[in-house]
Design a protein around this motif. Structure first.
Motif, PDB file in Angstrom:
ATOM      1  N   ALA A 282       0.826  -1.206   0.000  1.00 52.61           N
ATOM      2  CA  ALA A 282       0.000   0.000   0.000  1.00 52.61           C
ATOM      3  C   ALA A 282       0.863   1.260   0.000  1.00 52.61           C
ATOM      4  O   ALA A 282       0.343   2.370  -0.050  1.00 52.61           O
ATOM      5  N   VAL A 283       2.191   1.098   0.067  1.00 49.53           N
ATOM      6  CA  VAL A 283       3.109   2.228   0.088  1.00 49.53           C
ATOM      7  C   VAL A 283       3.319   2.727  -1.334  1.00 49.53           C
ATOM      8  O   VAL A 283       3.789   1.996  -2.195  1.00 49.53           O
ATOM      9  N   GLY A 284       2.975   3.979  -1.571  1.00 51.07           N
ATOM     10  CA  GLY A 284       3.131   4.548  -2.902  1.00 51.07           C
ATOM     11  C   GLY A 284       4.545   5.059  -3.137  1.00 51.07           C
ATOM     12  O   GLY A 284       5.380   5.083  -2.233  1.00 51.07           O
ATOM     13  N   VAL A 285       4.808   5.478  -4.364  1.00 48.72           N
ATOM     14  CA  VAL A 285       6.119   5.981  -4.732  1.00 48.72           C
ATOM     15  C   VAL A 285       5.972   7.409  -5.246  1.00 48.72           C
ATOM     16  O   VAL A 285       4.950   7.783  -5.820  1.00 48.72           O
ATOM     17  N   GLU A 286       7.003   8.220  -5.006  1.00 54.50           N
ATOM     18  CA  GLU A 286       7.072   9.581  -5.515  1.00 54.50           C
ATOM     19  C   GLU A 286       8.412   9.750  -6.211  1.00 54.50           C
ATOM     20  O   GLU A 286       9.400   9.115  -5.827  1.00 54.50           O
ATOM     21  N   TRP A 287       8.454  10.618  -7.212  1.00 57.21           N
ATOM     22  CA  TRP A 287       9.697  10.788  -7.961  1.00 57.21           C
ATOM     23  C   TRP A 287       9.772  12.179  -8.551  1.00 57.21           C
ATOM     24  O   TRP A 287       8.797  12.910  -8.635  1.00 57.21           O
TER      25      TRP A 287
ATOM     26  N   ASP B  82      12.242   7.396   7.161  1.00 52.63           N
ATOM     27  CA  ASP B  82      11.308   6.295   7.407  1.00 52.63           C
ATOM     28  C   ASP B  82      10.736   6.410   8.823  1.00 52.63           C
ATOM     29  O   ASP B  82      11.453   6.762   9.766  1.00 52.63           O
ATOM     30  N   PRO B  83       9.448   6.130   8.991  1.00 47.25           N
ATOM     31  CA  PRO B  83       8.789   6.392  10.272  1.00 47.25           C
ATOM     32  C   PRO B  83       9.234   5.451  11.381  1.00 47.25           C
ATOM     33  O   PRO B  83       9.682   4.327  11.132  1.00 47.25           O
ATOM     34  N   TYR B  84       9.080   5.945  12.628  1.00 49.48           N
ATOM     35  CA  TYR B  84       9.371   5.127  13.795  1.00 49.48           C
ATOM     36  C   TYR B  84       8.508   3.874  13.763  1.00 49.48           C
ATOM     37  O   TYR B  84       7.312   3.920  13.480  1.00 49.48           O
ATOM     38  N   GLY B  85       9.112   2.732  14.056  1.00 48.12           N
ATOM     39  CA  GLY B  85       8.398   1.474  14.059  1.00 48.12           C
ATOM     40  C   GLY B  85       8.518   0.702  12.764  1.00 48.12           C
ATOM     41  O   GLY B  85       8.192  -0.491  12.719  1.00 48.12           O
ATOM     42  N   SER B  86       8.990   1.353  11.684  1.00 41.23           N
ATOM     43  CA  SER B  86       9.159   0.637  10.428  1.00 41.23           C
ATOM     44  C   SER B  86      10.457  -0.169  10.466  1.00 41.23           C
ATOM     45  O   SER B  86      11.363   0.114  11.266  1.00 41.23           O
TER      46      SER B  86
ATOM     47  N   SER C 294      13.850   9.125  -6.296  1.00 39.76           N
ATOM     48  CA  SER C 294      12.590   8.500  -5.882  1.00 39.76           C
ATOM     49  C   SER C 294      12.578   8.294  -4.379  1.00 39.76           C
ATOM     50  O   SER C 294      13.617   8.167  -3.728  1.00 39.76           O
ATOM     51  N   ARG C 295      11.374   8.271  -3.837  1.00 46.08           N
ATOM     52  CA  ARG C 295      11.177   7.989  -2.423  1.00 46.08           C
ATOM     53  C   ARG C 295       9.809   7.344  -2.268  1.00 46.08           C
ATOM     54  O   ARG C 295       8.962   7.408  -3.163  1.00 46.08           O
ATOM     55  N   PHE C 296       9.583   6.757  -1.108  1.00 45.30           N
ATOM     56  CA  PHE C 296       8.305   6.137  -0.817  1.00 45.30           C
ATOM     57  C   PHE C 296       7.412   7.131  -0.078  1.00 45.30           C
ATOM     58  O   PHE C 296       7.896   7.992   0.665  1.00 45.30           O
ATOM     59  N   SER C 297       6.114   7.009  -0.261  1.00 45.45           N
ATOM     60  CA  SER C 297       5.186   7.985   0.315  1.00 45.45           C
ATOM     61  C   SER C 297       5.196   7.964   1.844  1.00 45.45           C
ATOM     62  O   SER C 297       4.776   8.930   2.479  1.00 45.45           O
ATOM     63  N   SER C 298       5.700   6.894   2.433  1.00 46.98           N
ATOM     64  CA  SER C 298       5.791   6.812   3.889  1.00 46.98           C
ATOM     65  C   SER C 298       6.991   7.576   4.438  1.00 46.98           C
ATOM     66  O   SER C 298       7.102   7.767   5.664  1.00 46.98           O
TER      67      SER C 298
ATOM     68  N   SER D 158       9.403  10.768   5.202  1.00 44.09           N
ATOM     69  CA  SER D 158       9.215  12.193   5.468  1.00 44.09           C
ATOM     70  C   SER D 158      10.130  13.038   4.589  1.00 44.09           C
ATOM     71  O   SER D 158      11.250  12.632   4.257  1.00 44.09           O
ATOM     72  N   GLY D 159       9.665  14.237   4.255  1.00 45.11           N
ATOM     73  CA  GLY D 159      10.470  15.195   3.520  1.00 45.11           C
ATOM     74  C   GLY D 159      11.178  16.180   4.422  1.00 45.11           C
ATOM     75  O   GLY D 159      11.725  17.181   3.930  1.00 45.11           O
ATOM     76  N   ALA D 160      11.194  15.936   5.721  1.00 41.86           N
ATOM     77  CA  ALA D 160      11.907  16.774   6.680  1.00 41.86           C
ATOM     78  C   ALA D 160      12.484  15.858   7.754  1.00 41.86           C
ATOM     79  O   ALA D 160      11.746  15.108   8.391  1.00 41.86           O
ATOM     80  N   THR D 161      13.801  15.908   7.947  1.00 42.31           N
ATOM     81  CA  THR D 161      14.450  14.984   8.883  1.00 42.31           C
ATOM     82  C   THR D 161      15.442  15.722   9.771  1.00 42.31           C
ATOM     83  O   THR D 161      15.926  16.810   9.444  1.00 42.31           O
ATOM     84  N   ASP D 162      15.770  15.072  10.902  1.00 37.19           N
ATOM     85  CA  ASP D 162      16.754  15.637  11.819  1.00 37.19           C
ATOM     86  C   ASP D 162      18.157  15.205  11.402  1.00 37.19           C
ATOM     87  O   ASP D 162      18.356  14.600  10.347  1.00 37.19           O
ATOM     88  N   ASP D 163      19.139  15.508  12.248  1.00 37.47           N
ATOM     89  CA  ASP D 163      20.529  15.232  11.904  1.00 37.47           C
ATOM     90  C   ASP D 163      20.845  13.742  11.840  1.00 37.47           C
ATOM     91  O   ASP D 163      21.908  13.351  11.350  1.00 37.47           O
ATOM     92  N   ASP D 164      19.944  12.905  12.349  1.00 36.94           N
ATOM     93  CA  ASP D 164      20.112  11.456  12.268  1.00 36.94           C
ATOM     94  C   ASP D 164      19.324  10.852  11.109  1.00 36.94           C
ATOM     95  O   ASP D 164      19.315   9.625  10.938  1.00 36.94           O
ATOM     96  N   GLY D 165      18.630  11.694  10.353  1.00 32.75           N
ATOM     97  CA  GLY D 165      17.833  11.190   9.243  1.00 32.75           C
ATOM     98  C   GLY D 165      16.461  10.705   9.640  1.00 32.75           C
ATOM     99  O   GLY D 165      15.740  10.149   8.813  1.00 32.75           O
ATOM    100  N   HIS D 166      16.063  10.921  10.905  1.00 31.33           N
ATOM    101  CA  HIS D 166      14.738  10.521  11.370  1.00 31.33           C
ATOM    102  C   HIS D 166      13.729  11.641  11.088  1.00 31.33           C
ATOM    103  O   HIS D 166      14.092  12.821  11.066  1.00 31.33           O
ATOM    104  N   PRO D 167      12.463  11.301  10.905  1.00 32.95           N
ATOM    105  CA  PRO D 167      11.456  12.319  10.569  1.00 32.95           C
ATOM    106  C   PRO D 167      11.316  13.375  11.656  1.00 32.95           C
ATOM    107  O   PRO D 167      11.332  13.063  12.845  1.00 32.95           O
ATOM    108  N   LEU D 168      11.164  14.615  11.228  1.00 29.61           N
ATOM    109  CA  LEU D 168      10.817  15.689  12.144  1.00 29.61           C
ATOM    110  C   LEU D 168       9.313  15.674  12.377  1.00 29.61           C
ATOM    111  O   LEU D 168       8.552  15.289  11.483  1.00 29.61           O
ATOM    112  N   PRO D 169       8.862  16.114  13.532  1.00 24.70           N
ATOM    113  CA  PRO D 169       7.420  16.198  13.759  1.00 24.70           C
ATOM    114  C   PRO D 169       6.807  17.222  12.822  1.00 24.70           C
ATOM    115  O   PRO D 169       7.474  18.185  12.422  1.00 24.70           O
ATOM    116  N   PRO D 170       5.535  17.055  12.459  1.00 24.74           N
ATOM    117  CA  PRO D 170       4.877  18.027  11.577  1.00 24.74           C
ATOM    118  C   PRO D 170       4.857  19.408  12.206  1.00 24.74           C
ATOM    119  O   PRO D 170       4.899  19.531  13.433  1.00 24.74           O
TER     120      PRO D 170
END
Length: 225
Positions: free
Chosen positions: A53-58, A171-175, A203-207, A209-221
């Motif tokens: 169910a994970v879409g792709v973006e490019w 990639d989101p926490y828990g993945s 390319s990237r997957f829709s899951s 994030s387009g904003a990440t911290d210094d560790d590459g983890h998603p930033l909160p919205p």
């Protein structure tokens, strides 16, 4: 943990082909064969899955080689890259030539008035969302046999090849990919045209994030507590 091995493959594109629908496994790929001094490399570019169910973006860009220095024209073969700015490594969110607003280093989303100024100075280069077939069709026109090619990503553990040729952060926490998040380790496919410019597929997957911290983890919205 982020990738232990990350780098760029420089060679000549021999051919490309899509996975067969009946043996693709979970993820669907456009496969490249790239000739380099060590032999013929296999490159697997993920373009989503029929079973997920994970879409792709490019996005497809055209870049002058100077903006890719110091890996604008490496010697043929595979080269390890430091996961840092200035090494030649790729980061979709931080590399000035690849960020959504060219020439702008990544920052958390700015106030609306700054965003409007940025839009006038450097128009956004939006991502396109679609199916794995649409993503494949967007990639394939730049895959011209005989063109010099640069492939950024993770080398195979055994044999000649490259994979993880896509965004490798956000990639989101828990993945299952959370621990592999990291900055300056994104993948890309670039082929050099006759006029010297590079056609670039990101390319990237829709899951992711387009904003990440210094560790590459998603930033909160924006606005999140």
């Amino acid at each position: 943990m982020p990738f232990e091995n990350y780098g760029v493959l420089s060679g000549t594109l021999h051919r490309h082909f899509r996975d067969r629908p009946d043996d693709q496994g979970r993820w669907f790929h456009v496969n490249l064969e790239v000739d380099a001094p060590a032999g013929r490399y296999k490159v697997a570019v993920d373009v989503d899955s029929k079973k997920s169910a994970v879409g792709v973006e490019w996005k497809v860009l055209t870049l002058h080689p100077s903006v890719l220095e110091p890996v604008d024209a490496p010697a043929p073969g595979y080269h390890d890259l430091d996961r840092s700015s200035g090494s030649g490594a790729i980061d979709y969110l931080r590399h000035p030539a690849l960020a959504d607003h060219p020439g702008c280093l990544f920052l958390p989303r700015p106030p609306a008035w700054i965003q409007r100024i940025r839009e006038r100075i450097s128009p956004a280069r939006p991502w396109t969302a679609g199916s794995h077939l649409e993503a494949s069709a967007a990639l394939e026109p730049i895959l011209v046999p005989g063109r010099p090619v640069l492939v950024f990503g993770e080398p195979f553990d055994t044999g000649l090849g490259m994979h993880n040729v896509h965004q490798n952060q956000g990639d989101p926490y828990g993945s299952q990919w959370w621990e592999e998040n990291g900055t300056w380790q994104d993948g890309a496919t670039m082929t050099r045209r006759g006029d010297g410019l590079y056609d670039v597929f990101l390319s990237r997957f829709s899951s992711q994030s387009g904003a990440t911290d210094d560790d590459g983890h998603p930033l909160p919205p924006p606005g999140a507590a």
